[in-house]
Design an enzyme around this catalytic site. Structure first.
Site, mmCIF file in Angstrom:
data_model
loop_
_atom_site.group_PDB
_atom_site.id
_atom_site.type_symbol
_atom_site.label_atom_id
_atom_site.label_comp_id
_atom_site.label_asym_id
_atom_site.label_seq_id
_atom_site.Cartn_x
_atom_site.Cartn_y
_atom_site.Cartn_z
ATOM 1 N N CYS A 35 76.899 89.250 92.833
ATOM 2 C CA CYS A 35 78.043 88.570 92.227
ATOM 3 C C CYS A 35 77.610 87.733 91.021
ATOM 4 O O CYS A 35 77.298 88.308 89.985
ATOM 5 C CB CYS A 35 78.808 87.781 93.279
ATOM 6 S SG CYS A 35 80.554 87.662 92.868
ATOM 7 N N HIS A 57 79.826 91.722 97.335
ATOM 8 C CA HIS A 57 78.925 91.050 98.288
ATOM 9 C C HIS A 57 78.528 92.008 99.418
ATOM 10 O O HIS A 57 79.228 92.062 100.443
ATOM 11 C CB HIS A 57 79.625 89.839 98.910
ATOM 12 C CG HIS A 57 79.874 88.726 97.953
ATOM 13 N ND1 HIS A 57 79.056 87.627 97.871
ATOM 14 C CD2 HIS A 57 80.846 88.552 97.027
ATOM 15 C CE1 HIS A 57 79.524 86.807 96.942
ATOM 16 N NE2 HIS A 57 80.602 87.345 96.413
ATOM 17 N N GLU A 93 76.263 91.670 101.519
ATOM 18 C CA GLU A 93 75.805 90.928 102.715
ATOM 19 C C GLU A 93 76.885 90.797 103.786
ATOM 20 O O GLU A 93 76.579 90.706 104.970
ATOM 21 C CB GLU A 93 75.270 89.542 102.313
ATOM 22 C CG GLU A 93 76.295 88.515 101.828
ATOM 23 C CD GLU A 93 76.606 88.588 100.351
ATOM 24 O OE1 GLU A 93 76.384 89.659 99.740
ATOM 25 O OE2 GLU A 93 77.097 87.589 99.780
HETATM 26 N N1 GLN Z 1 81.567 82.477 89.706
HETATM 27 C C1 GLN Z 1 81.594 83.900 89.566
HETATM 28 C C2 GLN Z 1 83.004 84.442 89.468
HETATM 29 O O1 GLN Z 1 83.930 83.791 89.886
HETATM 30 C C3 GLN Z 1 80.826 84.585 90.670
HETATM 31 C C4 GLN Z 1 81.380 84.357 92.028
HETATM 32 C C5 GLN Z 1 80.426 84.678 93.146
HETATM 33 O O2 GLN Z 1 79.212 84.722 92.949
HETATM 34 N N2 GLN Z 1 80.936 84.859 94.347
HETATM 35 O O3 GLN Z 1 83.216 85.535 88.995
#
Ligand code: GLN
Length: 545
Positions: A383, A509, A511
């Site tokens: 992310c 994600h 995970e």
């Molecule tokens: N802050 C980033 C976004 O909103 C990544 C979010 C995250 O890592 N879950 O796109």
């Protein structure tokens, strides 16, 4: 079986006793006897969901397939049971009140005074029974967050009292988790805190059926007898939960104590010997690694292990799969810079740059990506970690020195990571990110295509910002390839660097989907890449592989 049975898990004496792990372990044992089980968490705080909470407050925010932002205990439920949870599996006081107040505004209470009892308790009861009524489960385990006696837990305990009455005692039982402390000065285990917390529960009209006692020492028979006598439970319903070296030992510890048996007996259900062979083979591999790898986890919430719970657990699954101990070195991104980067990362076999929000610590993450890219160290960016990889590549390979994410610099001249169009008009922060499972097509011949062994996957998201498609061609020409695309929108979900032995950034994600039964293929492959890196660079014997 026609009626769904309900098991309520309450906590006494202190928080952090591990109700979630006990609930998940019991569920595992029941599932392994053929019962369809799910677990629900009721959280007594006022936030509508934990999505708006800082990880320092409440640990990681876990995301379900259907896009609910939930308590991290739901991660344990999925990891233990290998069954997806949903919006219905996590309910907070905020959400309960929100529904009741919305109903009141619609005039649905027909002029009545709206009160905690019965309106709030009715809404709690409805939410508890929602999962049971779906017909998908034989048993619903409902964990009540907090500790009995807390002001905010009261409506939940009252709802349990009423449900026991409505459903009958062999359809709804209560497991109370307590602490039996050891006083070293006296050299004794003490039962009084448990007696008091059982009494507190009784003041609300709820008699615990089973006690699970957290303890650092084995509970002798006479102490169990005493607890049974004073707390009005049967002797075999006093279960000890001794400190374990890994949470994955807890199902076996509970089996040894006969928790599943007592539960099924009290619910009037048949019990058999649970088949946990697969589980045990995982535990065996987890505890008997043949070698180890060291992976750096670069984030800004590293002081609190719970902030990256699912990532740490996914490494445990992937480690067991590879018969490797994955040693995690948590590295605070805020303190990383060009001067110390070699010292901090030079010895690592792999680096994961973690998810996150906001500006703090991002330059350290970018410096880390540069170091691993230039030094061929296996890299997994998740992310925000993927977004940092894109920024680093744009700055240092494309030469766009001012490349940035508009999250960090609203007016960036080279916004390689930018807000999605539909996000631009959103003002509310809660529940408005791109959430839940989205499809992603994988490019043939890519690392990820080989890992997933599929042309299309579904992974869970939680972010507002995206790879800015206008830079895609430029990036690809320079060697950062978009190897995963959303089939409907064309959004870039995965990037890889072809020149690098193992460099993968994912906007989603992975995970959240790693379980004991299904270790996530991306983590498994990353650990394997780290192992190869170690072999090639440190000449470690790979005879066992
Ligand atoms: N802050 C980033 C976004 O909103 C990544 C979010 C995250 O890592 N879950 O796109």
């Amino acid at each position: 079986m026609t009626t769904t049975k309900y098991i309520f898990v309450t906590g006494g004496v202190t928080s952090s006793l591990g109700k979630g792990i006990i609930a998940a372990s019991l569920a595992k044992l029941l599932q392994a006897q053929g019962y369809r089980v799910t677990i629900q968490k009721l959280d007594p705080y006022i936030n509508v969901d934990p999505g708006t909470l800082n990880p320092y407050e409440h640990g990681e925010c876990y995301v379900t397939e259907d896009g609910a932002e939930t308590d991290l205990d739901l991660g344990h439920y999925e990891r233990f049971l290998n069954v997806p949870t949903s919006q219905a599996n996590n309910v907070t006081t905020g959400r309960i009140y929100q529904s009741v107040i919305q109903k009141e505004r619609r005039g649905e209470f027909l002029g009545k005074t709206v009160q905690v009892v019965p309106h709030i308790t009715n809404e709690i009861k409805r939410r508890v029974q929602l999962l049971g009524k779906s017909g998908d489960y034989d048993i619903v385990i409902t964990e009540i967050g907090g500790t009995v006696g807390d002001i905010e837990s009261l409506p939940y305990v009252e709802a349990v009292r009423q449900l026991r009455w409505d459903l009958g005692k062999d359809n709804a039982i209560v497991i109370h988790l307590t602490l039996v402390p050891f006083l070293s000065a006296a050299g004794e285990l003490k039962t009084k805190p448990t007696q008091h917390s059982v009494k507190t529960l009784m003041e609300s009209g709820v008699q615990a059926d089973i006690l699970v006692c957290r303890t650092e020492h084995n509970l002798p028979k006479d102490l169990r007898r005493k607890l049974a006598l004073f707390c009005n439970v049967r002797e075999e319903a006093v279960i000890q939960s001794i400190d374990a070296s890994t949470i994955y030992d807890v199902p076996n510890l509970m089996l040894k104590e006969g928790l599943d048996k007592v539960v099924l007996e009290q619910l009037n259900l048949e019990s058999s010997t649970p088949d946990i062979t697969k589980w045990n083979s995982f535990v065996h591999r987890h505890k008997n690694p043949k070698t180890d790898v060291t992976i750096g986890l670069i984030g800004k919430y590293v002081e609190l292990q719970d902030s990256y719970k699912s990532i740490l657990e996914a490494f445990i699954h992937a480690g067991a799969e590879n018969e490797v101990k994955v040693k995690i070195e948590s590295i605070h991104s805020e303190y990383l810079n060009e001067d110390n980067i070699k010292l901090k990362l030079g010895h690592l076999d792999g680096v994961l740059v973690a998810p996150g929000f906001g500006e703090r610590g991002i330059e350290g993450k970018i410096t880390a990506v540069k170091f691993v890219r230039e030094n061929n160290i296996p890299f997994l960016g998740i992310c925000l970690g993927m977004q940092m990889a894109v920024i680093e590549f744009a700055r240092n390979v494309l030469g766009l020195e001012d490349a940035n994410s508009t999250e960090m610099e609203a007016g960036s001249k080279n916004p390689v990571i930018d807000l999605m169009e539909e996000q631009k008009t959103i003002t509310d922060k809660g529940g408005t990110m791109r959430l839940g499972a989205w499809a992603c097509d994988l490019k043939k011949g890519s690392i990820v295509h080989d890992i997933y062994k599929s042309d299309s996957i579904k992974e869970r998201h939680r972010h507002r910002y995206e790879f800015n498609g206008t830079y895609k061609e430029q990036m690809e020409t320079a060697g950062m390839i978009a190897t995963g695309l959303n089939p409907d929108t064309g959004l870039v979900e995965i990037v890889e660097i072809t020149e690098h032995p193992w460099f993968v950034g994912v906007q989603y994600h992975p995970e959240y989907k790693s379980t004991v039964a299904n270790p996530h293929p991306l983590f498994v492959a990353f650990v394997k890449a780290a192992l190869n890196h170690k072999k090639n660079h440190k000449g470690v014997s790979m005879a066992q592989n």
